[in-house]
Design a protein around this motif. Sequence first.
Motif, PDB file in Angstrom:
ATOM      1  N   THR A 253     -10.078   6.734  -2.166  1.00  0.00           N
ATOM      2  CA  THR A 253      -8.904   7.430  -1.646  1.00  0.00           C
ATOM      3  C   THR A 253      -9.326   8.790  -1.119  1.00  0.00           C
ATOM      4  O   THR A 253     -10.342   9.352  -1.536  1.00  0.00           O
ATOM      5  N   VAL A 254      -8.542   9.331  -0.229  1.00  0.00           N
ATOM      6  CA  VAL A 254      -8.921  10.562   0.464  1.00  0.00           C
ATOM      7  C   VAL A 254      -9.169  11.731  -0.497  1.00  0.00           C
ATOM      8  O   VAL A 254     -10.201  12.401  -0.408  1.00  0.00           O
ATOM      9  N   ASN A 278      -7.208   1.802   9.218  1.00  0.00           N
ATOM     10  CA  ASN A 278      -6.082   2.479   9.855  1.00  0.00           C
ATOM     11  C   ASN A 278      -4.795   1.741   9.491  1.00  0.00           C
ATOM     12  O   ASN A 278      -4.565   0.613   9.920  1.00  0.00           O
ATOM     13  N   SER A 282       1.936   6.515   8.766  1.00  0.00           N
ATOM     14  CA  SER A 282       1.519   7.523   7.807  1.00  0.00           C
ATOM     15  C   SER A 282       2.299   7.368   6.509  1.00  0.00           C
ATOM     16  O   SER A 282       3.468   6.967   6.509  1.00  0.00           O
ATOM     17  N   GLY A 285       0.579  12.182   1.185  1.00  0.00           N
ATOM     18  CA  GLY A 285      -0.667  12.937   1.283  1.00  0.00           C
ATOM     19  C   GLY A 285      -0.510  14.283   0.618  1.00  0.00           C
ATOM     20  O   GLY A 285       0.586  14.657   0.201  1.00  0.00           O
ATOM     21  N   PHE A 288      -2.376  16.374   4.420  1.00  0.00           N
ATOM     22  CA  PHE A 288      -1.798  15.685   5.567  1.00  0.00           C
ATOM     23  C   PHE A 288      -1.077  14.436   5.075  1.00  0.00           C
ATOM     24  O   PHE A 288      -1.336  13.949   3.982  1.00  0.00           O
ATOM     25  N   ASN A 290      -1.346  11.043   5.165  1.00  0.00           N
ATOM     26  CA  ASN A 290      -2.455  10.160   5.506  1.00  0.00           C
ATOM     27  C   ASN A 290      -1.973   8.793   5.967  1.00  0.00           C
ATOM     28  O   ASN A 290      -0.957   8.287   5.487  1.00  0.00           O
ATOM     29  N   GLN A 291      -2.718   8.208   6.889  1.00  0.00           N
ATOM     30  CA  GLN A 291      -2.431   6.840   7.307  1.00  0.00           C
ATOM     31  C   GLN A 291      -3.712   6.005   7.297  1.00  0.00           C
ATOM     32  O   GLN A 291      -3.833   5.042   8.034  1.00  0.00           O
ATOM     33  N   HIS A 292      -4.653   6.389   6.425  1.00  0.00           N
ATOM     34  CA  HIS A 292      -5.911   5.649   6.374  1.00  0.00           C
ATOM     35  C   HIS A 292      -6.468   5.645   4.949  1.00  0.00           C
ATOM     36  O   HIS A 292      -6.104   6.472   4.119  1.00  0.00           O
ATOM     37  N   GLU A 293      -7.340   4.683   4.697  1.00  0.00           N
ATOM     38  CA  GLU A 293      -8.165   4.668   3.499  1.00  0.00           C
ATOM     39  C   GLU A 293      -9.612   4.451   3.936  1.00  0.00           C
ATOM     40  O   GLU A 293      -9.872   3.926   5.024  1.00  0.00           O
ATOM     41  N   THR A 294     -10.529   4.840   3.080  1.00  0.00           N
ATOM     42  CA  THR A 294     -11.948   4.788   3.398  1.00  0.00           C
ATOM     43  C   THR A 294     -12.643   3.780   2.498  1.00  0.00           C
ATOM     44  O   THR A 294     -12.386   3.725   1.302  1.00  0.00           O
TER      45      THR A 294
END
Length: 297
Positions: A253-254, A278, A282, A285, A288, A290-294
């Motif tokens: 997670t971010v 992606n 969104s 967060g 921000f 967020n609208q993504h995970e890594t």
Amino acid sequence: MNDYGQHELGKIIPQANQHDYEILERDIKENGLKVPITLYEGSILDGWSRYRICNVNSIQIKTEEYKGTSPLSYILSLNVHRRHLKMGQLAMMSTELLPMLTEEANKSQSTTQLGGITFESGSLGPARDLASQLFNVNPRYVSDAYKIKLKSPETAERVKTGELSLADAMMIIKRLEYNERLNEAEKNPQNINFPGPYEIIVSDPPWLYGASIREHTHGVSLPQDYYNCIPLEEIIKHKPLSADNSILFLWATVPLLPEALEVMKAWGFKYSSNCIWNKVRSGLGFWFLNQHETILI
């Protein structure tokens, strides 16, 4: 004063919250009952809150008999299409209609008209799809609401009253299901078979967010509010059985990216690259929306 019960169709509609109920009560006390209570089959089809207020305050009750041919359409017209209800409330209400919708949809007439929508016989589709059209909600929401109702009636009631969103309710259900699987695994460990070693490992740890992160969210719910999360040291202990030459795909997670890299190193892997999921829309967060995970590789 007559003692009426509430008709089953009337029970589908969520009752007014305390604030709206008090406003209605003040109005009836000052001006009397201006809108008659609708009766059907000897029970109250519409006006249950008004009836309760009149009973408690000894105010004269005015009633009228429903004379139409579709009490369901009548209820939907008064309470669904003219009230500001959340999507979760509408979806939950629709699940209570599924048995009735199935019955009406199977009638022999050439067309069936429900809630102002006309359906040709033979093309009605499943009751779920019909419910989604009547309440103007996504069919998946109806399915989710039905699952919530089966798994946790208490949670379903909170969705119906508007106290809980459908998404938050589904998180609660996922936590219940996770705990069920965990309990089953503890009772029957012989059913769990984890051979190895593995050359390809995909891991999505249940990251635990700290108190400092909660302070930055201003009360926004965190994952641990819905399912079992574990601290960093516990995640590290769950080292997968890897082969000598293997690859790890680790979801991160971010806000917990440094912790994810620490886990990767502790498991004996070296960071090589990453990929971004992606999510298009969104979500929550801390710095921000967020609208993504890594995923770390």
